[in-house]
Design a protein around this motif. Structure first.
Motif, PDB file in Angstrom:
ATOM      1  N   LEU A  30       0.604  -1.415  -0.249  1.00 27.24           N
ATOM      2  CA  LEU A  30       0.229   0.149   0.155  1.00 27.24           C
ATOM      3  C   LEU A  30       0.733   0.879   0.335  1.00 27.24           C
ATOM      4  O   LEU A  30       2.330   1.763   0.678  1.00 27.24           O
ATOM      5  CB  LEU A  30      -0.792   0.016   1.419  1.00 27.24           C
ATOM      6  N   LYS A  31       0.404   2.322  -0.197  1.00 27.83           N
ATOM      7  CA  LYS A  31       1.286   3.255  -0.468  1.00 27.83           C
ATOM      8  C   LYS A  31       0.822   4.790   0.821  1.00 27.83           C
ATOM      9  O   LYS A  31       0.489   4.067   1.222  1.00 27.83           O
ATOM     10  CB  LYS A  31       0.803   4.630  -1.974  1.00 27.83           C
ATOM     11  N   GLY A  32       1.610   4.917   0.829  1.00 27.57           N
ATOM     12  CA  GLY A  32       1.591   6.041   2.136  1.00 27.57           C
ATOM     13  C   GLY A  32       2.826   5.557   3.094  1.00 27.57           C
ATOM     14  O   GLY A  32       2.633   3.943   3.569  1.00 27.57           O
ATOM     15  N   LEU A 144      -1.173   0.405   6.804  1.00 30.81           N
ATOM     16  CA  LEU A 144      -2.002   0.902   8.434  1.00 30.81           C
ATOM     17  C   LEU A 144      -2.178   2.807   8.529  1.00 30.81           C
ATOM     18  O   LEU A 144      -2.899   3.446   8.805  1.00 30.81           O
ATOM     19  CB  LEU A 144      -1.947   0.947   9.466  1.00 30.81           C
ATOM     20  N   THR A 145      -0.983   3.574   6.878  1.00 30.65           N
ATOM     21  CA  THR A 145      -1.725   4.844   6.698  1.00 30.65           C
ATOM     22  C   THR A 145      -2.384   5.199   5.590  1.00 30.65           C
ATOM     23  O   THR A 145      -3.599   5.973   5.879  1.00 30.65           O
ATOM     24  CB  THR A 145      -0.603   5.644   6.452  1.00 30.65           C
ATOM     25  N   THR A 168       4.668  -4.100   9.610  1.00 29.60           N
ATOM     26  CA  THR A 168       4.051  -2.237   9.850  1.00 29.60           C
ATOM     27  C   THR A 168       5.675  -1.871  11.141  1.00 29.60           C
ATOM     28  O   THR A 168       6.380  -1.865  11.385  1.00 29.60           O
ATOM     29  CB  THR A 168       2.971  -2.392  10.871  1.00 29.60           C
ATOM     30  N   CYS A 169       5.478  -0.191  10.031  1.00 27.13           N
ATOM     31  CA  CYS A 169       6.636   0.293  11.337  1.00 27.13           C
ATOM     32  C   CYS A 169       5.927   1.063  12.232  1.00 27.13           C
ATOM     33  O   CYS A 169       6.909   1.321  13.176  1.00 27.13           O
ATOM     34  CB  CYS A 169       6.672   1.693  10.621  1.00 27.13           C
ATOM     35  N   GLY A 170       4.873   0.416  13.040  1.00 25.18           N
ATOM     36  CA  GLY A 170       4.038   0.647  14.018  1.00 25.18           C
ATOM     37  C   GLY A 170       3.576   2.536  14.133  1.00 25.18           C
ATOM     38  O   GLY A 170       3.102   2.791  15.585  1.00 25.18           O
ATOM     39  N   GLU A 175      -4.966   3.198  18.589  1.00 24.19           N
ATOM     40  CA  GLU A 175      -6.878   1.955  18.660  1.00 24.19           C
ATOM     41  C   GLU A 175      -6.486   1.531  17.083  1.00 24.19           C
ATOM     42  O   GLU A 175      -6.954   0.320  17.052  1.00 24.19           O
ATOM     43  CB  GLU A 175      -7.544   3.175  18.621  1.00 24.19           C
ATOM     44  N   VAL A 176      -5.891   2.247  16.336  1.00 20.13           N
ATOM     45  CA  VAL A 176      -5.796   1.474  14.676  1.00 20.13           C
ATOM     46  C   VAL A 176      -5.425   0.578  14.716  1.00 20.13           C
ATOM     47  O   VAL A 176      -5.240  -0.564  13.886  1.00 20.13           O
ATOM     48  CB  VAL A 176      -4.751   2.318  13.565  1.00 20.13           C
ATOM     49  N   LEU A 177      -3.992   0.352  15.344  1.00 21.51           N
ATOM     50  CA  LEU A 177      -3.262  -1.622  15.645  1.00 21.51           C
ATOM     51  C   LEU A 177      -4.065  -2.120  16.364  1.00 21.51           C
ATOM     52  O   LEU A 177      -3.552  -3.364  15.650  1.00 21.51           O
ATOM     53  CB  LEU A 177      -1.411  -0.695  16.282  1.00 21.51           C
ATOM     54  N   ASP A 178      -4.325  -2.142  17.161  1.00 21.79           N
ATOM     55  CA  ASP A 178      -5.227  -2.718  18.368  1.00 21.79           C
ATOM     56  C   ASP A 178      -5.926  -3.158  17.816  1.00 21.79           C
ATOM     57  O   ASP A 178      -6.508  -4.485  17.247  1.00 21.79           O
ATOM     58  CB  ASP A 178      -6.247  -2.017  19.332  1.00 21.79           C
ATOM     59  N   GLU A 179      -7.016  -2.337  17.114  1.00 23.02           N
ATOM     60  CA  GLU A 179      -8.015  -3.647  15.551  1.00 23.02           C
ATOM     61  C   GLU A 179      -7.703  -3.591  14.605  1.00 23.02           C
ATOM     62  O   GLU A 179      -8.275  -4.898  14.048  1.00 23.02           O
ATOM     63  CB  GLU A 179      -8.863  -1.714  15.022  1.00 23.02           C
TER      64      GLU A 179
END
Length: 302
Positions: A30-32, A144-145, A168-170, A175-179
């Motif tokens: 994914l881009k970004g 996740l961006t 992921t770079c984290g 909350e995004v990571l948790d989901e």
């Protein structure tokens, strides 16, 4: 909107990967990305929007072809002294030259795809996943961006019984990571450096949010299989002390592993295609140091 209809910007779907999760996998890039690491092997991933690129080594030359220059309505692609030249300042992103180019010299990184489009391609290799324990891995950039798209992709993959992993770079809201982790079978998480000032100097951001997020995983998702990775970059984090400090912060659990990655320059040519300078020109990995480092990490595990 149904998850399978959600769209995002993807720059590659790579099949038959064996280094980015268990078994044979399909990688979706994914881009970004919120980080701007000078050693990044996917510089085309850093910006969210699609990007034009020109690879002169694939060009058939103006004498043989020249279709791109004829197709360009703005003069961004032209012929100068018999050679194809690309002027980014004049490019409007219409991609007429890309469509006209028969060799792939003119290309664009990034296209809009739906969850359904992607998983249709992923499912083509279902027989390999079932035999090897593989599946789909989201990568980037930073998947996740594009949180709504990435989360929809993970949820729909789980509905279709496809093994899910993310690299992921984290650096994004916890909350995004948790989901995301609620729809993951495994997590690959980069921890590059524990010195926040140095981390910011090299990547553009501090490490506070990254460390907060990985500790959230350790505390709230203790059973999730996690691989922590550190790319060992000369001049940035290439000391035994740097790497050992990272290893010591990681809990010793059977489902948590650690890996130090050797620096490489495989992505360097793409900087030229994008009209950018590769900042680590001439930098090479120290193979002897990496051998000592891996021996130290092996001893730490025993």
């Amino acid at each position: 909107m149904l998850d399978r209809q959600r769209t995002g910007i993807v720059f590659n779907v790579q099949k038959f990967s064996v280094h980015d999760g268990e078994g044979i996998r399909t990688l979706v890039f994914l881009k970004g990305c919120p980080l701007h690491c000078p050693w990044c092997s996917n510089p085309e991933s850093q910006r969210r929007e699609p990007e034009r690129a020109y690879n002169s080594s694939r060009c058939l030359t103006a004498a043989v072809c020249g279709r791109c220059a004829k197709a360009c309505p703005t003069g961004a692609v032209s012929v100068v002294n018999g050679m194809i030249r690309f002027d980014r300042a004049k490019c409007t992103g219409c991609n007429a030259c890309v469509r006209a180019c028969p060799s792939g010299a003119q290309t664009v990184y990034g296209e809009t795809m739906s969850v359904d489009d992607i998983l249709r391609r992923v499912e083509e290799d279902g027989v390999f996943y079932s035999r090897s324990g593989g599946g789909v891995t989201l990568s980037g950039g930073e998947a996740l961006t594009q949180p709504e798209f990435a989360l929809a992709l993970l949820r729909e993959a789980r509905r279709r019984h496809i093994h899910t992993t993310i690299e992921t770079c984290g650096h994004y809201p916890t909350e995004v990571l948790d989901e995301a982790c609620r729809s993951l079978d495994a997590l690959i998480f980069d921890v590059k450096c524990l010195d926040s000032e140095r981390h910011k100097r090299f990547t553009g951001v501090g490490n506070e949010l990254i460390l907060k997020n990985i500790n959230h995983v350790f505390e709230h998702l203790p059973d999730l299989p996690v691989l922590i990775r550190t790319p060992v970059i000369p001049g940035f984090n290439d000391t035994e002390e740097d790497i050992l400090r990272i290893r010591e912060m990681i809990p010793k659990r059977p489902n948590v592993r650690y890996e130090a990655l050797t620096y490489h320059r495989l992505g360097q040519p793409k900087y030229g295609y994008l009209g950018r300078r590769y900042e680590l020109e001439g930098v090479k990995a120290d193979d002897a140091f990496m051998k000592r480092l891996n021996a130290m990490l092996k001893a730490y595990e025993s």
